[in-house]
Design an enzyme around this catalytic site. Structure first.
Site, short mmCIF file in Angstrom:
data_model
loop_
_atom_site.label_atom_id
_atom_site.label_comp_id
_atom_site.label_asym_id
_atom_site.label_seq_id
_atom_site.Cartn_x
_atom_site.Cartn_y
_atom_site.Cartn_z
N CYS A 81 4.76 -4.80 -1.34
CA CYS A 81 4.88 -3.78 -0.29
C CYS A 81 3.54 -3.08 -0.21
CB CYS A 81 6.00 -2.79 -0.65
SG CYS A 81 6.14 -1.46 0.55
N CYS A 220 4.61 -1.20 8.31
CA CYS A 220 4.71 -2.19 7.23
C CYS A 220 3.29 -2.65 6.91
CB CYS A 220 5.57 -3.37 7.69
SG CYS A 220 5.66 -4.69 6.47
#
Ligand SMILES: N[C@@H](CCC[C@H](N)C(=O)O)C(=O)O
Length: 281
Positions: A81, A220
């Site tokens: 991530c 993201c």
């Protein structure tokens, strides 16, 4: 249980300090923590655990003190991530749990070692160079779009919109349909349109994302890296810097010959005490 809440361009996380890896973190507890009405709310959870104390971090314990144990809001794991890594580093520095050496700070992740650099209000992380490896389609409300499959440690499908369509018009309240055989472990899907030229960059792209395990998010980081790599390829470039605008702000991605830097703001907004028994899991 102590927690901190933080975000990177609106991609928000519940941060749980667990240095010795003693917390019984389950998919149910993660989903309950991330519940925006009954829990704290978040796109995911970042457990801050010593690499030596986590089975997936121990191999990197000689190179990084801390392991980022990232979970999506539905309780599933992800390999990487990008925004989470940036917020994780902000937390380590804010709590004096780590300090950069020679300007960079290494952290361990499921996708391997990541180096971080602090640039004022921004945190930059160096991840693997995105690998463009296939083509596939995403179908959204009867519209089927071709895209490029990209591996950034975690899987992505980058789908540029036809010129007549606007990003804001997409309905991302439901998951885009993708070919499950192409993405056996699921995929994050990015939709993009070109932006206006930005000074000092080779490209400017606008994107929205539907994340595996977290639905639509405001940003993201790994998705931005995938989008930048596709934009550079489409411009005939192998390396370069691309500004990627997400609904939550702007990320800057620099793709080099052998890695990828993701930079943007990383903010801690609150710290408190949680009562786990009050969560409905
Ligand atoms: N928001 C993240 C990506 C989180 C993981 C993703 N949902 C997956 O399952 O791969 C980022 O900033 O990279």
């Amino acid at each position: 249980m102590e927690f901190t809440k933080g975000h990177g361009t609106g991609n928000d996380f519940v941060i749980l300090p667990d240095p010795d890896g003693t917390l019984d973190l389950t998919p149910g507890l993660v989903a309950a923590l991330c519940d925006r009405r009954r829990g704290l709310g978040g796109d995911g959870v970042l457990r801050v655990v010593r690499a030596a104390k986590h089975p997936e971090g121990v191999a990197l314990a000689g190179e990084a003190e801390w392991f980022m144990d990232y979970w999506n809001s539905d309780g599933s794991f992800a390999e990487m991530c990008g925004n989470g890594a940036r917020v994780f580093v902000r937390y380590l520095l804010d709590r004096s749990l780590a300090a950069p050496s020679g300007g960079t700070l290494p952290i361990a992740t499921r996708a391997g070692l990541v180096r971080a650099r602090v640039e004022g209000a921004d945190v930059a992380v160096e991840m693997r160079r995105p690998r463009l490896y296939d083509t596939a389609t995403a179908t959204l409300g009867g519209l089927t779009l071709p895209g490029t499959a990209v591996d950034v440690g975690n899987p992505h499908l980058v789908c540029p919109l036809p010129a007549a369509l606007e990003l804001t018009g997409l309905d991302l309240t439901r998951a885009p349909e993708v070919d499950a055989s192409a993405f056996p472990s699921g995929v994050n899907v990015e939709f993009t349109t070109p932006g206006e030229p930005v000074t000092g960059t080779d490209g400017h792209v606008l994107m929205r994302v539907y994340e595996r395990g977290s639905a639509e998010t405001l940003s993201c980081g790994t998705g931005a890296c995938a989008v930048a790599a596709v934009a550079l390829r489409d411009a005939g470039l192998d390396t370069g810097t691309v500004s990627v605008d997400v609904p939550g702000g702007r990320l800057t991605v620099t793709v080099t010959a052998d890695s990828c830097w993701l930079s943007g703001p990383a903010v801690l907004v609150a710290t408190g005490t949680l009562t786990p028994t009050a969560l409905s899991h």
